[in-house]
Design an enzyme around this catalytic site. Structure first.
Site, PDB file in Angstrom:
ATOM      1  CG  ASP A   1       6.378   6.086   6.676  1.00 52.68           C
ATOM      2  OD1 ASP A   1       6.216   7.224   6.238  1.00 52.68           O
ATOM      3  OD2 ASP A   1       6.524   5.850   7.890  1.00 52.68           O
TER       4      ASP A   1
ATOM      5  CE  LYS B   1       3.274   8.534   4.682  1.00 51.94           C
ATOM      6  NZ  LYS B   1       3.125   8.531   6.142  1.00 51.94           N
TER       7      LYS B   1
ATOM      8  NE  ARG C   1      -7.312  -1.930   7.830  1.00 52.58           N
ATOM      9  CZ  ARG C   1      -5.978  -1.808   7.906  1.00 52.58           C
ATOM     10  NH1 ARG C   1      -5.299  -1.391   6.869  1.00 52.58           N
ATOM     11  NH2 ARG C   1      -5.341  -2.109   9.014  1.00 52.58           N
TER      12      ARG C   1
ATOM     13  CG  ASP D   1      -0.255  -0.267   2.547  1.00 50.24           C
ATOM     14  OD1 ASP D   1       0.965  -0.578   2.567  1.00 50.24           O
ATOM     15  OD2 ASP D   1      -0.920  -0.179   3.591  1.00 50.24           O
TER      16      ASP D   1
HETATM   17  P1  IMP Z   1       7.620   1.466   6.681  1.00 54.87           P
HETATM   18  O1  IMP Z   1       8.162   0.180   7.186  1.00 54.87           O
HETATM   19  O2  IMP Z   1       7.973   2.631   7.574  1.00 54.87           O
HETATM   20  O3  IMP Z   1       7.989   1.746   5.235  1.00 54.87           O
HETATM   21  O4  IMP Z   1       6.066   1.435   6.806  1.00 54.87           O
HETATM   22  C1  IMP Z   1       5.319   0.670   6.004  1.00 54.87           C
HETATM   23  C2  IMP Z   1       3.960   0.368   6.601  1.00 54.87           C
HETATM   24  O5  IMP Z   1       3.523   1.349   7.565  1.00 54.87           O
HETATM   25  C3  IMP Z   1       2.971   0.442   5.496  1.00 54.87           C
HETATM   26  O6  IMP Z   1       2.878  -0.796   4.830  1.00 54.87           O
HETATM   27  C4  IMP Z   1       1.710   0.833   6.226  1.00 54.87           C
HETATM   28  O7  IMP Z   1       1.078  -0.306   6.720  1.00 54.87           O
HETATM   29  C5  IMP Z   1       2.184   1.701   7.361  1.00 54.87           C
HETATM   30  N1  IMP Z   1       2.110   3.143   7.032  1.00 54.87           N
HETATM   31  C6  IMP Z   1       3.132   4.001   6.838  1.00 54.87           C
HETATM   32  N2  IMP Z   1       2.714   5.241   6.550  1.00 54.87           N
HETATM   33  C7  IMP Z   1       1.360   5.182   6.544  1.00 54.87           C
HETATM   34  C8  IMP Z   1       0.307   6.155   6.301  1.00 54.87           C
HETATM   35  O8  IMP Z   1       0.521   7.340   6.003  1.00 54.87           O
HETATM   36  N3  IMP Z   1      -0.967   5.680   6.399  1.00 54.87           N
HETATM   37  C9  IMP Z   1      -1.261   4.384   6.695  1.00 54.87           C
HETATM   38  N4  IMP Z   1      -0.326   3.458   6.914  1.00 54.87           N
HETATM   39  C10 IMP Z   1       0.974   3.839   6.848  1.00 54.87           C
HETATM   40 MG    MG Z   2       1.566  -2.047   4.388  1.00 53.18          MG
END
Ligand code: IMP
Ligand code: MG
Length: 177
Positions: free
Chosen positions: A103, A131, A165, A100
């Protein structure tokens, strides 16, 4: 839309056109790369995966994996946990991870390490949202729908504390309010 609905960042029609565009690119790239397996990262990717999969006019299978890096709130714990594994081995398959949102990149770094060790024929990543300003870990992204600013986004599968969601568009909320 009511006063309580999150503000719109990406309208449903724009998401729809982007999903078609991604599916077209994937179909071109995987025509000669079979068998193709889409792996949806739960829970956030379930709506994106459903739409993307139905627009890829190639035979392919679908599996799911569940990871957790955040608690109930919109804050990273910095730790990734495997909550539910795939049903089947992926050795020799052309695997496309469907996320999805990326981040910090920690979830995908963990996942590509985990799945790479299982000897797929290839391993690529498709994420609907990215992002860039939040990235901490370098992971190559093969297909990206939208680059967005540092906002907490919800809808089209994305949640805040497991809410929102099912919104048809991607909106944003101010966590902590
Ligand atoms: P990462 O490991 O920091 O890249 O985060 C990834 C996971 O964090 C994603 O697969 C989402 O499930 C959740 N996540 C990160 N940012 C957002 C956001 O802005 N909205 C909703 N879920 C997020
Ligand atoms: Mg995710």
């Amino acid at each position: 839309m009511t006063a309580l609905d999150p503000a719109v960042l990406i309208p449903a029609e724009v998401i729809g056109r982007k999903v078609t565009e991604l599916a077209d690119r994937i179909a071109r790239d995987y025509t000669a790369r079979q068998p193709l397996l889409l792996i949806g990262v739960l829970k956030g990717s379930f709506i994106f995966l459903a739409d993307l999969s139905r627009r890829i006019p190639l035979p392919h299978r679908v599996d799911f994996i569940a990871l957790s890096s955040y608690g109930a709130k919109a804050r990273s714990s910095g730790e990734v946990r495997l909550v539910m594994d795939l049903r089947q081995p992926i050795e020799g398959m052309h695997v496309l991870i469907v996320e999805d949102i990326v981040d910090t990149g920690r979830t995908l770094a963990y996942l590509t390490h985990l799945l790479g060790a299982r000897k797929p024929a290839s391993l690529k990543i498709c994420t609907l949202v990215h992002k860039p300003s939040r990235r901490e870990v370098e992971v190559p992204l093969d297909y990206v729908g939208f680059d967005i600013p540092d906002k907490w986004v919800v809808g089209y599968g994305l949640d805040y504390a497991d809410q929102y969601r099912t919104l048809p568009y991607i909106g944003y909320v101010e966590p902590g309010n």
